[in-house]
Design a protein around this motif. Structure first.
Motif, short mmCIF file in Angstrom:
data_model
loop_
_atom_site.label_atom_id
_atom_site.label_comp_id
_atom_site.label_asym_id
_atom_site.label_seq_id
_atom_site.Cartn_x
_atom_site.Cartn_y
_atom_site.Cartn_z
N GLY A 172 37.82 36.03 39.79
CA GLY A 172 36.44 36.29 39.39
C GLY A 172 35.66 37.07 40.41
N ASP A 173 34.39 37.26 40.10
CA ASP A 173 33.50 38.01 40.98
C ASP A 173 33.48 37.43 42.40
OD1 ASP A 173 32.89 39.58 38.80
OD2 ASP A 173 30.91 38.68 38.46
N GLY A 174 33.43 36.11 42.50
CA GLY A 174 33.39 35.47 43.82
C GLY A 174 34.62 35.77 44.66
N TYR A 216 36.48 38.50 44.44
CA TYR A 216 36.38 39.89 44.89
C TYR A 216 35.32 40.05 45.98
CZ TYR A 216 39.63 41.77 41.51
OH TYR A 216 40.77 42.06 40.82
N ILE A 217 34.17 39.42 45.80
CA ILE A 217 33.11 39.52 46.82
C ILE A 217 33.60 38.95 48.14
CG2 ILE A 217 30.83 38.64 47.49
CD1 ILE A 217 30.10 38.90 44.46
#
Length: 133
Positions: A97-99, A101-102
């Motif tokens: 998810g986005d987390g 990748y961040i």
């Protein structure tokens, strides 16, 4: 290794990076490749060239995800003069998810990029992932 395995016939980003270092005198190029597939062609093109830092984020599944080789594994770090200038972040399984990748960008990509200090950053982003969801 010398055949088209990807979804493009001409790798515009790899060609641009090669021209930048060979013809335009750019000393350091960062190629950020982030899509679902490992960019094995780009990696092979620059794996022994310390002028190009290749950073690939892709689905890996222990080498079983297309293109189906261990080239995208974490131990493939470049060779000869390019050793250390190839970074593979291969996710095993889906559901990143986005987390994720961040976190990866902040903890790995940014520190490496700041240290490398590229004069040119090229983004290789395939959009075929939309078709695979």
């Amino acid at each position: 290794r010398h055949a088209c395995k990807g979804f493009c016939l001409f790798n515009n980003v790899a060609i641009a990076a090669k021209i930048a270092v060979e013809k335009l005198g750019v000393k350091r190029v960062l190629v950020l490749d982030w899509d679902i597939h490992h960019g094995n062609g780009t990696q092979h093109m620059f794996e022994d060239d310390r002028r190009v830092l290749y950073f690939s984020v892709h689905r890996y599944d222990h080498g079983m995800f297309y293109p189906g080789s261990t080239d995208g594994g974490p131990r493939r770090v470049g060779q000869k003069d390019g050793k250390g200038f190839n970074i593979n972040v291969g996710w095993n399984g889906g559901n990143m998810g986005d987390g994720d990748y961040i976190g990866m960008f902040h903890q790995l990509l940014l520190p490496v990029a700041y240290e490398f200090a590229p004069e040119l950053i090229l983004i290789s982003a395939g959009y075929m992932v939309i078709l695979m969801m």
